[in-house]
Design a protein around this motif. Sequence first.
Motif, PDB file in Angstrom:
ATOM      1  N   ALA B  89      -1.129   2.790 -56.019  1.00 51.81           N
ATOM      2  CA  ALA B  89      -1.823   3.796 -55.225  1.00 51.81           C
ATOM      3  C   ALA B  89      -2.332   4.930 -56.107  1.00 51.81           C
ATOM      4  O   ALA B  89      -3.489   5.340 -56.001  1.00 51.81           O
ATOM      5  CB  ALA B  89      -0.897   4.328 -54.143  1.00 51.81           C
ATOM      6  N   ASP B  90      -1.459   5.433 -57.001  1.00 58.44           N
ATOM      7  CA  ASP B  90      -1.864   6.523 -57.889  1.00 58.44           C
ATOM      8  C   ASP B  90      -3.045   6.124 -58.761  1.00 58.44           C
ATOM      9  O   ASP B  90      -4.012   6.873 -58.897  1.00 58.44           O
ATOM     10  CB  ASP B  90      -0.697   6.916 -58.806  1.00 58.44           C
ATOM     11  N   LEU B  94      -6.790   7.827 -58.711  1.00 60.12           N
ATOM     12  CA  LEU B  94      -7.364   8.441 -59.903  1.00 60.12           C
ATOM     13  C   LEU B  94      -8.689   7.777 -60.274  1.00 60.12           C
ATOM     14  O   LEU B  94      -9.661   8.441 -60.629  1.00 60.12           O
ATOM     15  CB  LEU B  94      -6.364   8.306 -61.055  1.00 60.12           C
ATOM     16  N   THR B  95      -8.709   6.443 -60.179  1.00 64.81           N
ATOM     17  CA  THR B  95      -9.931   5.711 -60.495  1.00 64.81           C
ATOM     18  C   THR B  95     -11.071   6.167 -59.595  1.00 64.81           C
ATOM     19  O   THR B  95     -12.180   6.466 -60.062  1.00 64.81           O
ATOM     20  CB  THR B  95      -9.694   4.202 -60.290  1.00 64.81           C
ATOM     21  N   LEU B  96     -10.784   6.247 -58.298  1.00 63.51           N
ATOM     22  CA  LEU B  96     -11.814   6.652 -57.341  1.00 63.51           C
ATOM     23  C   LEU B  96     -12.302   8.068 -57.642  1.00 63.51           C
ATOM     24  O   LEU B  96     -13.508   8.336 -57.676  1.00 63.51           O
ATOM     25  CB  LEU B  96     -11.242   6.571 -55.924  1.00 63.51           C
ATOM     26  N   CYS B  97     -11.347   8.973 -57.902  1.00 65.38           N
ATOM     27  CA  CYS B  97     -11.716  10.367 -58.153  1.00 65.38           C
ATOM     28  C   CYS B  97     -12.577  10.484 -59.409  1.00 65.38           C
ATOM     29  O   CYS B  97     -13.581  11.200 -59.416  1.00 65.38           O
ATOM     30  CB  CYS B  97     -10.472  11.226 -58.308  1.00 65.38           C
ATOM     31  N   ILE B  98     -12.180   9.767 -60.465  1.00 60.76           N
ATOM     32  CA  ILE B  98     -12.952   9.824 -61.709  1.00 60.76           C
ATOM     33  C   ILE B  98     -14.376   9.351 -61.460  1.00 60.76           C
ATOM     34  O   ILE B  98     -15.345   9.970 -61.892  1.00 60.76           O
ATOM     35  CB  ILE B  98     -12.269   8.974 -62.807  1.00 60.76           C
ATOM     36  N   SER B  99     -14.502   8.259 -60.694  1.00 56.89           N
ATOM     37  CA  SER B  99     -15.850   7.729 -60.449  1.00 56.89           C
ATOM     38  C   SER B  99     -16.687   8.732 -59.653  1.00 56.89           C
ATOM     39  O   SER B  99     -17.872   8.903 -59.920  1.00 56.89           O
ATOM     40  CB  SER B  99     -15.765   6.391 -59.713  1.00 56.89           C
ATOM     41  N   ALA B 248     -14.552   2.938 -64.340  1.00 51.70           N
ATOM     42  CA  ALA B 248     -13.441   3.890 -64.290  1.00 51.70           C
ATOM     43  C   ALA B 248     -12.109   3.142 -64.318  1.00 51.70           C
ATOM     44  O   ALA B 248     -11.145   3.592 -64.934  1.00 51.70           O
ATOM     45  CB  ALA B 248     -13.538   4.765 -63.055  1.00 51.70           C
ATOM     46  N   THR B 249     -12.068   1.981 -63.663  1.00 54.36           N
ATOM     47  CA  THR B 249     -10.854   1.174 -63.698  1.00 54.36           C
ATOM     48  C   THR B 249     -10.499   0.833 -65.134  1.00 54.36           C
ATOM     49  O   THR B 249      -9.366   1.028 -65.579  1.00 54.36           O
ATOM     50  CB  THR B 249     -11.083  -0.152 -62.941  1.00 54.36           C
ATOM     51  N   VAL B 250     -11.489   0.339 -65.857  1.00 57.91           N
ATOM     52  CA  VAL B 250     -11.244  -0.221 -67.181  1.00 57.91           C
ATOM     53  C   VAL B 250     -10.963   0.856 -68.225  1.00 57.91           C
ATOM     54  O   VAL B 250     -10.214   0.631 -69.172  1.00 57.91           O
ATOM     55  CB  VAL B 250     -12.462  -1.063 -67.578  1.00 57.91           C
ATOM     56  N   LEU B 257      -5.030   7.741 -67.257  1.00 60.70           N
ATOM     57  CA  LEU B 257      -4.127   7.137 -66.282  1.00 60.70           C
ATOM     58  C   LEU B 257      -4.817   6.529 -65.059  1.00 60.70           C
ATOM     59  O   LEU B 257      -4.290   6.608 -63.957  1.00 60.70           O
ATOM     60  CB  LEU B 257      -3.093   8.153 -65.820  1.00 60.70           C
ATOM     61  N   SER B 258      -5.975   5.924 -65.208  1.00 62.44           N
ATOM     62  CA  SER B 258      -6.565   5.210 -64.080  1.00 62.44           C
ATOM     63  C   SER B 258      -5.896   3.841 -63.979  1.00 62.44           C
ATOM     64  O   SER B 258      -4.981   3.523 -64.730  1.00 62.44           O
ATOM     65  CB  SER B 258      -8.073   5.083 -64.241  1.00 62.44           C
ATOM     66  N   LEU B 259      -6.362   3.035 -63.041  1.00 61.71           N
ATOM     67  CA  LEU B 259      -5.712   1.756 -62.788  1.00 61.71           C
ATOM     68  C   LEU B 259      -5.583   0.904 -64.059  1.00 61.71           C
ATOM     69  O   LEU B 259      -4.571   0.243 -64.271  1.00 61.71           O
ATOM     70  CB  LEU B 259      -6.493   1.001 -61.719  1.00 61.71           C
TER      71      LEU B 259
END
Lengths: 263, 301
Positions: B89-90, B94-99, B248-250, B257-259
Amino acid sequence: MNHRTSTLFALFIAALWAWWELDLKFVDLFPTKGGAQIARDFFSAAWRPAIDYQSEFVPQGAPPFLWIVLQGMLRTIYFATAAMTLAVVVGVPLSALGSRLVPSWVRIPVRILVGGMRSVHELLWAIFFLAAIGFNSGAAVIALAIPYAGTLAKIGAEMLDETSDRAYHAMRGLGTGKLMAFIAGLLPQATPDLAGYAFYRFECAIRSSAVLGFFGYETAGYYLKSSFENLHYQEVWTWLYAFVLLVLFLEAWSGQLRRRFVA
Amino acid sequence: MTPAQRERELYRNRSRSRFIRASNWALGGLLAVTWAGETIDFRSIFSPQRMNNLQRFLREDLSPWPLRQNPESFSWGDWILSIWNQHGADGLLLTLCISLVSIALAGVFGWFVAPLGARNFMHQDPLHRTLQVETKNESVLLPWICQGVRLLQIFMRAIPEYVWAFLFLAMLGLGAWPAILALAIHNAGILGRLGAETIENLDSKSSRGLFQLGASRSQVVASSIFAQGLPRYILFLFYRWETCVREATVLGMIGILSLGYWIDDARVRQHYDEMLVLVLFGAILVLLGDLISHQVRKSIR
């Protein structure tokens, strides 16, 4: 407020929320001591990219630095070319199977498959293969090819859907088989668009294959990473400029091709 | 002349572009060198040792760890939920927010730089009005500024996000900024270019009208160009956002600290079962992003 304004507004609100959630501060954009030194050294090296090894201890008989750059760039291109070959071979038939000419019991599973291929990033496929069969350049190429084939299939299907199907139906009316009518009646009209898009994706594939270098494959990223970690910033800039030159070249080439296709 | 001969002659005299033929040869050569060369090694994928690895990976490594330990009390739901709670979830948040932050920054910068990259606009005689206008001396510089902006945009997008992030990480340290800057720079380059092309292809009637009424360049940009170009630009913006979510995931794999961070972490610890679940979480986020973007683009088209 019209629809577009409200869409932009929603995106803006979402970004603000994300900003707050990430606890971002502008102050953190300015590097602290150690980072500031790196930043200064790195950006001041921009004006003098290396044309020879920066290290003082170059083993006897090592090939010239620029030769290494050329080889690294070529290897990056080879990875990208191999991946794009597979992506086209798999993606174009999938795009045909995903277009609206195909009955829905084929089209829908194909679109789900394509969505699945696309939804996992090429680097994630790469580390998956790394875990499954170990370090192998062929596996890395396949990892690149999977999402690229998916994307090509998706965009290709959209392009085929937008192509006029009058010639196709005329040929069907004359008794031509489905496959032949597709190959002769529909595909030629969509080919310039498809080729243009594939060329653009080739440029993307070159970027991706450079990044594969960070995982140990000997493409541009591999050398860039080790130069940066050895604090040889001038060498890093040589790699960056080599990359920009390659992209400029591809852009000029594809621009010329597009002019010839359209004219 | 028989029809067959005529046909043959027509075929022989068909118009051909030397450039396209040369391109085809170049492409053929590249394919030959790639597939005949030794850089890419496909054969050893199927070596017995690698096939053994693959078999073990699929049979054992991918099956859930608790299932291997204690098959009786294992529940799929609990296992997936525990991974979700632990890092999933975290990482996703974070991934979504960064994007989101990256695409907003890239969108704003790309948009305001776009007119500077439009060639028909950054011209001494914008839009070729063919009307006698006073030409200020400075405007000689405009085409040069335009070329400079375009070159900068190419530089920004030629460098992969991953490389940008890697470079910034060393300077800014751990945190979300390196990833955001990397995504924002790369995408601002792309969006700026797409925006410039959009502006170049706009219908120029209203802009010409404004020019003839004596408006300055910046006034025309503010009142006509921006208003006309925005709808198309929003389409590009959402299309690039899809890519941002993916990247952002990658980007987590270099230590943000993204996915991707937790995916790579699971790989290093050789918890491949966990890695698979995290990758699937990421895939769901990407698919959701694609879906939202698709709906938005459809609704504003």
